[in-house]
Write a protein that holds these residues in place. Structure first.
Motif, PDB file in Angstrom:
ATOM      1  N   ILE A   1       0.836  -1.204   0.000  1.00  0.00           N
ATOM      2  CA  ILE A   1       0.000   0.000   0.000  1.00  0.00           C
ATOM      3  C   ILE A   1       0.867   1.248   0.000  1.00  0.00           C
ATOM      4  CG2 ILE A   1      -1.584   1.319   1.470  1.00  0.00           C
ATOM      5  CD1 ILE A   1      -2.773  -1.449   2.282  1.00  0.00           C
ATOM      6  N   LEU A   2       1.976   1.163   0.703  1.00  0.00           N
ATOM      7  CA  LEU A   2       2.928   2.261   0.703  1.00  0.00           C
ATOM      8  C   LEU A   2       4.271   1.755   0.190  1.00  0.00           C
ATOM      9  CD1 LEU A   2       2.293   4.000   4.158  1.00  0.00           C
ATOM     10  CD2 LEU A   2       1.521   4.760   1.907  1.00  0.00           C
ATOM     11  N   GLU A   3       5.064   2.706  -0.273  1.00  0.00           N
ATOM     12  CA  GLU A   3       6.397   2.388  -0.748  1.00  0.00           C
ATOM     13  C   GLU A   3       7.378   3.283  -0.003  1.00  0.00           C
ATOM     14  OE1 GLU A   3       6.802   3.369  -4.828  1.00  0.00           O
ATOM     15  OE2 GLU A   3       8.960   2.957  -4.737  1.00  0.00           O
ATOM     16  N   ARG A   4       8.416   2.694   0.523  1.00  0.00           N
ATOM     17  CA  ARG A   4       9.388   3.450   1.319  1.00  0.00           C
ATOM     18  C   ARG A   4      10.524   3.885   0.401  1.00  0.00           C
ATOM     19  NH1 ARG A   4      13.515   1.545   5.160  1.00  0.00           N
ATOM     20  NH2 ARG A   4      13.609   2.835   7.008  1.00  0.00           N
ATOM     21  N   ARG A   5      10.587   5.189   0.159  1.00  0.00           N
ATOM     22  CA  ARG A   5      11.579   5.702  -0.789  1.00  0.00           C
ATOM     23  C   ARG A   5      12.580   6.583  -0.064  1.00  0.00           C
ATOM     24  NH1 ARG A   5       7.738   6.473  -5.559  1.00  0.00           N
ATOM     25  NH2 ARG A   5       7.663   8.724  -5.404  1.00  0.00           N
ATOM     26  N   PRO A   6      13.861   6.332  -0.275  1.00  0.00           N
ATOM     27  CA  PRO A   6      14.862   7.207   0.334  1.00  0.00           C
ATOM     28  C   PRO A   6      14.870   8.570  -0.352  1.00  0.00           C
ATOM     29  CG  PRO A   6      15.910   5.561  -1.068  1.00  0.00           C
ATOM     30  CD  PRO A   6      14.455   5.245  -1.061  1.00  0.00           C
ATOM     31  N   TYR A   7      14.994   9.621   0.431  1.00  0.00           N
ATOM     32  CA  TYR A   7      15.129  10.940  -0.195  1.00  0.00           C
ATOM     33  C   TYR A   7      16.431  11.567   0.227  1.00  0.00           C
ATOM     34  CZ  TYR A   7      13.666  13.055   4.267  1.00  0.00           C
ATOM     35  OH  TYR A   7      13.561  13.436   5.578  1.00  0.00           O
ATOM     36  N   SER A   8      17.184  10.847   1.028  1.00  0.00           N
ATOM     37  CA  SER A   8      18.505  11.318   1.402  1.00  0.00           C
ATOM     38  C   SER A   8      19.321  10.137   1.878  1.00  0.00           C
ATOM     39  CB  SER A   8      18.387  12.367   2.517  1.00  0.00           C
ATOM     40  OG  SER A   8      19.311  12.098   3.559  1.00  0.00           O
ATOM     41  N   GLU A   9      20.582  10.105   1.476  1.00  0.00           N
ATOM     42  CA  GLU A   9      21.466   9.094   2.015  1.00  0.00           C
ATOM     43  C   GLU A   9      22.270   9.772   3.082  1.00  0.00           C
ATOM     44  OE1 GLU A   9      23.630   6.537  -0.692  1.00  0.00           O
ATOM     45  OE2 GLU A   9      22.385   7.304  -2.317  1.00  0.00           O
ATOM     46  N   HIS A  10      22.966   8.911   3.815  1.00  0.00           N
ATOM     47  CA  HIS A  10      23.901   9.390   4.793  1.00  0.00           C
ATOM     48  C   HIS A  10      23.324   9.838   6.075  1.00  0.00           C
ATOM     49  CE1 HIS A  10      27.340   7.736   4.013  1.00  0.00           C
ATOM     50  NE2 HIS A  10      27.971   8.611   3.272  1.00  0.00           N
ATOM     51  N   PRO A  11      22.517  10.842   6.181  1.00  0.00           N
ATOM     52  CA  PRO A  11      21.526  10.531   7.169  1.00  0.00           C
ATOM     53  C   PRO A  11      20.453   9.844   6.355  1.00  0.00           C
ATOM     54  CG  PRO A  11      21.693  12.908   6.834  1.00  0.00           C
ATOM     55  CD  PRO A  11      22.444  12.220   5.753  1.00  0.00           C
ATOM     56  N   ALA A  12      20.334   8.556   6.458  1.00  0.00           N
ATOM     57  CA  ALA A  12      19.347   7.829   5.657  1.00  0.00           C
ATOM     58  C   ALA A  12      17.951   8.271   6.070  1.00  0.00           C
ATOM     59  CB  ALA A  12      19.503   6.329   5.864  1.00  0.00           C
ATOM     60  N   ARG A  13      17.235   8.804   5.101  1.00  0.00           N
ATOM     61  CA  ARG A  13      15.891   9.320   5.384  1.00  0.00           C
ATOM     62  C   ARG A  13      14.930   8.787   4.347  1.00  0.00           C
ATOM     63  NH1 ARG A  13      17.451  13.568   8.798  1.00  0.00           N
ATOM     64  NH2 ARG A  13      18.614  12.246  10.201  1.00  0.00           N
ATOM     65  N   PHE A  14      13.718   8.580   4.784  1.00  0.00           N
ATOM     66  CA  PHE A  14      12.751   7.946   3.879  1.00  0.00           C
ATOM     67  C   PHE A  14      11.425   8.682   3.815  1.00  0.00           C
ATOM     68  CE2 PHE A  14      15.682   4.883   5.543  1.00  0.00           C
ATOM     69  CZ  PHE A  14      16.118   4.242   4.399  1.00  0.00           C
ATOM     70  N   GLU A  15      10.784   8.565   2.691  1.00  0.00           N
ATOM     71  CA  GLU A  15       9.422   9.050   2.528  1.00  0.00           C
ATOM     72  C   GLU A  15       8.536   7.865   2.167  1.00  0.00           C
ATOM     73  OE1 GLU A  15       9.748  13.533   0.739  1.00  0.00           O
ATOM     74  OE2 GLU A  15       9.782  11.834  -0.631  1.00  0.00           O
ATOM     75  N   TYR A  16       7.293   7.981   2.568  1.00  0.00           N
ATOM     76  CA  TYR A  16       6.345   6.923   2.264  1.00  0.00           C
ATOM     77  C   TYR A  16       5.397   7.414   1.173  1.00  0.00           C
ATOM     78  CZ  TYR A  16       8.292   4.741   6.327  1.00  0.00           C
ATOM     79  OH  TYR A  16       9.185   4.172   7.205  1.00  0.00           O
ATOM     80  N   HIS A  17       5.406   6.701   0.062  1.00  0.00           N
ATOM     81  CA  HIS A  17       4.558   7.078  -1.065  1.00  0.00           C
ATOM     82  C   HIS A  17       3.471   6.051  -1.296  1.00  0.00           C
ATOM     83  CE1 HIS A  17       6.832  10.507  -2.836  1.00  0.00           C
ATOM     84  NE2 HIS A  17       7.762  10.023  -2.038  1.00  0.00           N
ATOM     85  N   LEU A  18       2.350   6.510  -1.822  1.00  0.00           N
ATOM     86  CA  LEU A  18       1.264   5.604  -2.151  1.00  0.00           C
ATOM     87  C   LEU A  18       1.592   4.811  -3.401  1.00  0.00           C
ATOM     88  CD1 LEU A  18      -1.610   8.150  -1.619  1.00  0.00           C
ATOM     89  CD2 LEU A  18      -1.342   6.026  -0.321  1.00  0.00           C
ATOM     90  N   THR A  19       1.312   3.531  -3.351  1.00  0.00           N
ATOM     91  CA  THR A  19       1.355   2.716  -4.557  1.00  0.00           C
ATOM     92  C   THR A  19      -0.020   2.819  -5.218  1.00  0.00           C
ATOM     93  OG1 THR A  19       0.482   0.791  -3.430  1.00  0.00           O
ATOM     94  CG2 THR A  19       2.865   1.079  -3.377  1.00  0.00           C
ATOM     95  N   PRO A  20      -0.187   2.247  -6.390  1.00  0.00           N
ATOM     96  CA  PRO A  20      -1.536   2.229  -6.982  1.00  0.00           C
ATOM     97  C   PRO A  20      -2.567   1.580  -6.050  1.00  0.00           C
ATOM     98  CG  PRO A  20       0.088   1.639  -8.629  1.00  0.00           C
ATOM     99  CD  PRO A  20       0.829   1.755  -7.321  1.00  0.00           C
ATOM    100  N   ALA A  21      -2.170   0.507  -5.387  1.00  0.00           N
ATOM    101  CA  ALA A  21      -3.098  -0.119  -4.435  1.00  0.00           C
ATOM    102  C   ALA A  21      -3.455   0.848  -3.306  1.00  0.00           C
ATOM    103  CB  ALA A  21      -2.485  -1.397  -3.866  1.00  0.00           C
ATOM    104  N   GLY A  22      -2.470   1.604  -2.873  1.00  0.00           N
ATOM    105  CA  GLY A  22      -2.722   2.591  -1.834  1.00  0.00           C
ATOM    106  C   GLY A  22      -3.679   3.671  -2.304  1.00  0.00           C
TER     107      GLY A  22
END
Lengths: 149, 149
Positions: A63-84
């Motif tokens: 339902i969600l996809e965990r996408r990195p938006y920064s490395e090094h301080p590793a940081r993630f955003e949660y995006h909707l998939t089509p199912a989401g």
DNA sequence: GGGGTAAGTCCGGAATCTGGACCCACCATA
DNA sequence: TATGGTGGGTCCAGATTCCGGACTTACCCC
């Protein structure tokens, strides 16, 4: 004599995935564009631990996809998939019900406009004929075999 | 600087009432016409204790009404109130999502027909213009003041 | 160095959920 | 009279989950 087994209908299955506490509120935030962990914690009030668990379930369920938006301080955003994205009707109808029955005297806390220009009031219709559907206008058609399982 | 308070939106409020485990499955049974305690226990698999508690919450919230159908052995049925009937879109959209994403190879366990004669596939539309609405086609219009409360 | 932000993890106590046993009032049967 | 079944619960102890708060790590900015 066969005592009826609990049904495993699509509602039960869906609730196994999004029915835990905070799951739908986390999703609400993503729908509103808040995709980051801390922001969700602030906006929902969920315990950080619980939110971590929910996000894990939701990504696991596709339902969600965990996408990195920064490395090094590793940081993630949660995006909707089509199912989401397809869960939007669930969120919208939940909100509509709350607006109608639980709004305080200030009215609904959050108002949406449809792209047509009018206030967005969600309505349930039949895909085939386009008419609005209320309780009682749809009947059980067949037990595809799984009725009592 | 005001750190954002958790929103108390209509979704959160609605979930306070119907978001606990088993509440929606109990409602599903009532929508399907099973209005009695033991039947609900059998069909949902919920612990009797929990079901008792949920039915209490739902009647307290004005979603169900507890009606006696026999005195002496005092027996009760749970009927939908108008507010309860208005939860149909929530149930229907949940089911539709499960049908689409979680159905096994047997297909959906429960199939509904609309009175128009076709299979009932729920769709979300805008009450004003009648068009189908998907995620992204409705935008936040205003914070009636309660945006961040 | 001091402070802030982001995304978590860890903890112990509190609240909820769970299955199963039990209860009471009735009805049917024999 | 006993025997069994149904309906709608309650009671309980144990398991699970939730909760808030503190802590951690890694960066950035001043």
């Amino acid at each position: 004599m066969a005592t009826a087994q609990p049904r495993t209908c699509s509602i039960a299955r869906t609730l196994d995935v999004i029915g835990e506490k905070w799951a739908l509120l986390a999703l609400r935030e993503v729908f509103l564009g808040n995709r980051r962990f801390d922001e969700m914690v602030r906006r929902t009030g969920a315990p950080r631990d619980t939110l971590t668990a929910r996000l894990k379930t939701l990504t696991g369920a596709g339902i969600l996809e965990r996408r990195p938006y920064s490395e090094h301080p590793a940081r993630f955003e949660y995006h909707l998939t089509p199912a989401g994205r397809d869960l939007y009707p669930v969120i919208a109808t939940l909100m509509a019900w709350g607006d109608k029955y639980l709004a305080g005297e200030d009215g609904p806390p959050l108002v949406l406009d449809h792209t047509c220009g009018h206030r967005f009031v969600p309505q349930l219709t039949c895909q085939a004929c386009g008419e609005t559907v209320q309780y009682g206008q749809a009947r059980v058609a067949a037990a595809a075999s799984g009725w009592a399982r």
